[in-house]
Enzyme design. Structure first.
Site, PDB file in Angstrom:
ATOM      1  N   THR A 265      -6.577  44.059  -0.472  1.00  0.00           N
ATOM      2  CA  THR A 265      -6.702  43.416   0.498  1.00  0.00           C
ATOM      3  C   THR A 265      -8.108  43.036   0.712  1.00  0.00           C
ATOM      4  O   THR A 265      -8.459  41.881   1.024  1.00  0.00           O
ATOM      5  CB  THR A 265      -6.433  44.178   1.790  1.00  0.00           C
ATOM      6  OG1 THR A 265      -4.774  44.536   1.687  1.00  0.00           O
ATOM      7  CG2 THR A 265      -6.620  43.413   3.281  1.00  0.00           C
TER       8      THR A 265
ATOM      9  N   HIS B  17       0.060  45.596  -0.940  1.00  0.00           N
ATOM     10  CA  HIS B  17       1.182  46.006  -1.879  1.00  0.00           C
ATOM     11  C   HIS B  17       1.453  45.186  -3.103  1.00  0.00           C
ATOM     12  O   HIS B  17       1.798  44.109  -2.993  1.00  0.00           O
ATOM     13  CB  HIS B  17       2.408  46.296  -1.024  1.00  0.00           C
ATOM     14  CG  HIS B  17       2.217  47.429  -0.077  1.00  0.00           C
ATOM     15  ND1 HIS B  17       3.064  47.895   0.637  1.00  0.00           N
ATOM     16  CD2 HIS B  17       1.316  48.170   0.386  1.00  0.00           C
ATOM     17  CE1 HIS B  17       3.033  48.690   1.466  1.00  0.00           C
ATOM     18  NE2 HIS B  17       1.634  48.922   1.273  1.00  0.00           N
TER      19      HIS B  17
ATOM     20  N   ASN C 177      -3.520  45.083   6.852  1.00  0.00           N
ATOM     21  CA  ASN C 177      -4.339  46.045   6.042  1.00  0.00           C
ATOM     22  C   ASN C 177      -3.877  46.541   4.703  1.00  0.00           C
ATOM     23  O   ASN C 177      -4.607  46.856   3.790  1.00  0.00           O
ATOM     24  CB  ASN C 177      -4.849  47.347   7.169  1.00  0.00           C
ATOM     25  CG  ASN C 177      -3.827  48.091   7.704  1.00  0.00           C
ATOM     26  OD1 ASN C 177      -2.651  47.662   7.636  1.00  0.00           O
ATOM     27  ND2 ASN C 177      -3.872  49.168   7.870  1.00  0.00           N
ATOM     28  N   ALA C 178      -2.496  46.593   4.882  1.00  0.00           N
ATOM     29  CA  ALA C 178      -1.789  46.870   3.630  1.00  0.00           C
ATOM     30  C   ALA C 178      -2.054  45.693   2.474  1.00  0.00           C
ATOM     31  O   ALA C 178      -2.126  44.584   2.686  1.00  0.00           O
ATOM     32  CB  ALA C 178      -0.031  46.886   3.773  1.00  0.00           C
TER      33      ALA C 178
ATOM     34  N   THR D  70     -10.333  47.769   7.271  1.00  0.00           N
ATOM     35  CA  THR D  70     -10.122  46.524   6.689  1.00  0.00           C
ATOM     36  C   THR D  70     -10.631  45.189   7.334  1.00  0.00           C
ATOM     37  O   THR D  70     -10.346  44.042   6.998  1.00  0.00           O
ATOM     38  CB  THR D  70      -8.847  46.623   6.054  1.00  0.00           C
ATOM     39  OG1 THR D  70      -7.891  46.660   7.253  1.00  0.00           O
ATOM     40  CG2 THR D  70      -8.318  47.571   5.294  1.00  0.00           C
TER      41      THR D  70
ATOM     42  N   ASP E 200      -2.662  52.906  -1.552  1.00  0.00           N
ATOM     43  CA  ASP E 200      -2.868  52.194  -2.884  1.00  0.00           C
ATOM     44  C   ASP E 200      -2.306  52.841  -3.958  1.00  0.00           C
ATOM     45  O   ASP E 200      -2.640  52.844  -5.237  1.00  0.00           O
ATOM     46  CB  ASP E 200      -4.185  51.844  -3.395  1.00  0.00           C
ATOM     47  CG  ASP E 200      -4.776  50.846  -1.959  1.00  0.00           C
ATOM     48  OD1 ASP E 200      -4.153  50.138  -1.541  1.00  0.00           O
ATOM     49  OD2 ASP E 200      -6.062  50.998  -1.737  1.00  0.00           O
TER      50      ASP E 200
HETATM   51  P1  GDP Z   1       0.210  50.042  -2.725  1.00  0.00           P
HETATM   52  O1  GDP Z   1      -0.751  49.429  -1.723  1.00  0.00           O
HETATM   53  O2  GDP Z   1       0.350  51.653  -2.642  1.00  0.00           O
HETATM   54  O3  GDP Z   1       1.423  49.392  -3.095  1.00  0.00           O
HETATM   55  O4  GDP Z   1      -0.883  49.935  -4.031  1.00  0.00           O
HETATM   56  P2  GDP Z   1      -1.684  48.692  -4.457  1.00  0.00           P
HETATM   57  O5  GDP Z   1      -0.989  47.570  -4.894  1.00  0.00           O
HETATM   58  O6  GDP Z   1      -2.809  48.579  -3.546  1.00  0.00           O
HETATM   59  O7  GDP Z   1      -2.486  49.373  -5.729  1.00  0.00           O
HETATM   60  C1  GDP Z   1      -1.845  49.758  -6.968  1.00  0.00           C
HETATM   61  C2  GDP Z   1      -2.415  48.862  -8.117  1.00  0.00           C
HETATM   62  O8  GDP Z   1      -1.958  49.484  -9.440  1.00  0.00           O
HETATM   63  C3  GDP Z   1      -1.869  47.358  -8.312  1.00  0.00           C
HETATM   64  O9  GDP Z   1      -2.926  46.932  -8.657  1.00  0.00           O
HETATM   65  C4  GDP Z   1      -0.610  47.736  -9.219  1.00  0.00           C
HETATM   66  O10 GDP Z   1      -0.151  46.254  -9.862  1.00  0.00           O
HETATM   67  C5  GDP Z   1      -1.132  48.606 -10.171  1.00  0.00           C
HETATM   68  N1  GDP Z   1       0.206  49.657 -10.651  1.00  0.00           N
HETATM   69  C6  GDP Z   1       1.052  50.195 -10.229  1.00  0.00           C
HETATM   70  N2  GDP Z   1       1.731  50.946 -11.008  1.00  0.00           N
HETATM   71  C7  GDP Z   1       1.025  51.040 -12.167  1.00  0.00           C
HETATM   72  C8  GDP Z   1       1.047  51.896 -13.228  1.00  0.00           C
HETATM   73  O11 GDP Z   1       1.812  52.651 -13.600  1.00  0.00           O
HETATM   74  N3  GDP Z   1       0.221  51.383 -14.200  1.00  0.00           N
HETATM   75  C9  GDP Z   1      -0.811  50.372 -14.036  1.00  0.00           C
HETATM   76  N4  GDP Z   1      -1.770  50.345 -15.050  1.00  0.00           N
HETATM   77  N5  GDP Z   1      -1.172  49.750 -12.887  1.00  0.00           N
HETATM   78  C10 GDP Z   1      -0.081  50.214 -11.753  1.00  0.00           C
HETATM   79  P1  IMO Z   2      -1.863  50.458   1.419  1.00  0.00           P
HETATM   80  O1  IMO Z   2      -0.755  49.849   2.311  1.00  0.00           O
HETATM   81  C1  IMO Z   2      -6.008  51.579   1.035  1.00  0.00           C
HETATM   82  C2  IMO Z   2      -8.251  52.230   4.937  1.00  0.00           C
HETATM   83  C3  IMO Z   2      -9.603  51.591   5.214  1.00  0.00           C
HETATM   84  C4  IMO Z   2     -10.133  52.463   6.089  1.00  0.00           C
HETATM   85  C5  IMO Z   2      -8.940  52.953   6.844  1.00  0.00           C
HETATM   86  C6  IMO Z   2      -8.728  52.407   8.342  1.00  0.00           C
HETATM   87  O2  IMO Z   2      -2.151  48.992   0.419  1.00  0.00           O
HETATM   88  O3  IMO Z   2      -2.068  51.452   0.780  1.00  0.00           O
HETATM   89  P2  IMO Z   2      -7.802  50.175   8.876  1.00  0.00           P
HETATM   90  O4  IMO Z   2      -7.828  48.869   8.364  1.00  0.00           O
HETATM   91  O5  IMO Z   2      -6.489  50.461   8.741  1.00  0.00           O
HETATM   92  O6  IMO Z   2      -8.328  50.330  10.425  1.00  0.00           O
HETATM   93  O7  IMO Z   2      -8.654  50.989   8.009  1.00  0.00           O
HETATM   94  O8  IMO Z   2      -7.702  53.076   6.198  1.00  0.00           O
HETATM   95  N1  IMO Z   2      -6.959  51.426   4.487  1.00  0.00           N
HETATM   96  C7  IMO Z   2      -6.425  51.412   3.482  1.00  0.00           C
HETATM   97  N2  IMO Z   2      -6.725  52.059   2.228  1.00  0.00           N
HETATM   98  N3  IMO Z   2      -4.914  51.203   1.239  1.00  0.00           N
HETATM   99  C8  IMO Z   2      -4.631  50.603   2.322  1.00  0.00           C
HETATM  100  O9  IMO Z   2      -3.372  50.095   2.469  1.00  0.00           O
HETATM  101  C9  IMO Z   2      -5.244  50.660   3.511  1.00  0.00           C
HETATM  102  N4  IMO Z   2      -5.254  50.297   4.680  1.00  0.00           N
HETATM  103  C10 IMO Z   2      -6.219  50.885   5.377  1.00  0.00           C
HETATM  104  O10 IMO Z   2     -10.154  51.367   3.994  1.00  0.00           O
HETATM  105  O11 IMO Z   2     -10.636  53.388   5.388  1.00  0.00           O
HETATM  106 MG    MG Z   3      -2.527  48.992  -1.533  1.00  0.00          MG
END
Ligand code: GDP
Ligand code: IMO
Ligand code: MG
Length: 428
Positions: A298, A41, A38-39, A128, A13
């Protein structure tokens, strides 16, 4: 023209989706190389706000070929749902391709993920519950069914027959009713029919793109601290989010990767169980969660929050070979009067600078450096010089501790809320 891996440097995340969406404006191809739904994004752009689970974050550029790679595990049900949502928002799926060699996540994988978690009792991993562990376990045990099998009904029947008996034995162990074979087969054939035009041998297109000098992005899932080999085992996912795994997962030789961008949040978050030394269980952690909107994309679970862990990120830089950092969510720190960086772990009265194995990591406490906050909004910053001096000092320190130059700084979730840093600027 380059091949660039974009991977998570922390616990997931970090903002990988956001960074890939930005970079994909100029990409010819984006490949998701591991993980499954599980991702989560998150991408915010002119089409709206999306939480992508399987579809590569380059999908918003109609000129980008988007590939769900061989190293992924695909739940056809959730993929079809995601495709519907994207279509309804006016996003073209004409260039979405699925590797015939990617493995299928079946309903029994999800069911078993949940049952196994329950059976762990107090020792739950906090997965997840998307069936990721059971699907990769089947892949490694060679009981997996692949996307290509879904479009070959006779072969599919044969493969499923081999698998179902085992699954039913396991389900019986958990006191659950058996899977209805014919029903599952029918379902799987229907998935195959719905996805058939996109299920291809992805290698020729990938080889052509790389040999042709196209701009290719390799999109990672999760982050280094949850890597199956190098993460906080057993609190890890069942694949390798490291850049090295992008080669096998996508189908690209290691020598073809030119750049590795480590996506790093300006502080730390983790969702799920396992040691997380910088976790703040106080009002500071609460503020990071509220300001940063730190709830799982997620599962909706509140994310555990803490200050930046430079020990973890430095290790991640080595494991991944980062050529540059993309620091995200700098704006979340805008209101804090002081900001801390974890520069070591205290263990039995000594300070260590490496990440020890899980049972030892459970015992460490963080050693912090304190930096002054800037207490002004960075959201409108578009150049390095626009950033307050205290923010630049903080970023420079992170870069120094990680041993990697900063290339991008994100100051908001939207596509254009980003600073591109040139080497000269950073040194200025
Ligand atoms: P990922 O799984 O690595 O793609 O990240 P996630 O989408 O799960 O979590 C990132 C969160 O931060 C999302 O809600 C994005 O919209 C938000 N986000 C990303 N970059 C920024 C930023 O620079 N500032 C703020 N405030 N939010 C951001
Ligand atoms: P993105 O791609 C954050 C974490 C789960 C758990 C461990 C194993 O959005 O960064 P799984 O379901 O993969 O067997 O869970 O990994 N986990 C994540 N945490 N972001 C994710 O994806 C995750 N995908 C799995 O919370 O600790
Ligand atoms: Mg994420």
């Amino acid at each position: 023209m380059t091949v660039t891996a974009v991977v998570g440097a922390q616990w997931g995340d970090e903002g990988k989706g956001r960074v890939v969406d930005y970079l994909a404006q100029r990409a010819d191809m984006v490949i998701r190389f591991q993980g499954g739904d599980n991702a989560g994004h998150t991408v915010v752009n002119e089409f709206g706000t999306f939480r992508l689970h399987l579809v590569p974050s380059g999908i918003f550029n109609p000129r980008t070929q988007c590939i769900v790679g061989t190293g992924t595990v695909v739940n056809p049900e959730t993929l079809l749902q995601e495709m519907r949502e994207l279509s309804e928002a006016g996003v073209s799926l004409d260039n979405l391709w699925l590797s015939e060699r990617a493995h299928v996540v079946f309903p029994y994988h999800r069911l078993l993920d949940g049952l196994e978690e329950e059976a762990r009792g107090q020792a739950q991993l906090g997965t997840t519950k998307r069936g990721i562990g059971p699907a990769y376990a089947d892949k490694a045990a060679r009981h997996g069914i692949r996307l290509g099998d879904l479009i070959r009904p006779d072969y599919l029947r044969h493969r499923l027959e081999l698998v179902i008996e085992r699954k039913n034995r396991t389900l019986a162990y958990f006191g659950k009713p058996p899977v209805d074979f014919e029903e599952l087969l029918e379902q799987a054939i229907a998935w195959g029919e719905a996805l058939a035009p996109r299920i291809v041998d992805t290698l020729p297109m990938i080889e052509e793109a790389v040999r042709g000098g196209k701009e290719v992005l390799l999109e990672g899932q999760l982050g280094a601290m949850r890597d199956l080999d190098w993460g906080i085992y057993p609190y890890v996912t069942s694949s390798n989010p490291l850049a090295g795994a992008a080669c096998a997962g996508a189908g690209i030789p290691p020598t073809a990767i030119d750049r590795v961008i480590g996506v790093v949040k300006a502080y730390s978050t983790a969702v799920g169980a396992g040691p997380f030394p910088v976790e703040l269980k106080d009002e500071v952690g609460e503020r990071l969660r509220e300001i940063g909107g730190e709830y799982g994309a997620t599962t909706g679970r509140p994310r555990r929050c803490g200050w930046f862990d430079a020990v973890a990120v430095r290790r991640s830089a080595w494991l991944n070979g980062f050529t540059g950092l993309a620091i995200t969510k700098l704006d979340v720190l805008d209101s804090f009067p002081e900001i801390k960086i974890c520069v070591g772990y205290r263990l039995d009265g000594e300070v260590i600078k490496h990440v020890p194995d899980t049972p030892v990591l459970e015992q460490v406490t963080p050693v912090y450096e304190t930096w002054p906050g800037w207490q002004t909004s960075t959201r409108d910053a578009r150049t390095w010089d626009d950033l307050p001096e205290a923010a630049r000092a903080y970023l420079n320190r992170i870069s120094e501790l990680a041993g990697v130059p900063i290339q991008y700084i994100s100051v908001g979730p939207e596509r254009d809320q980003l600073v591109v840093v040139s080497e000269e600027e950073r040194g200025a």
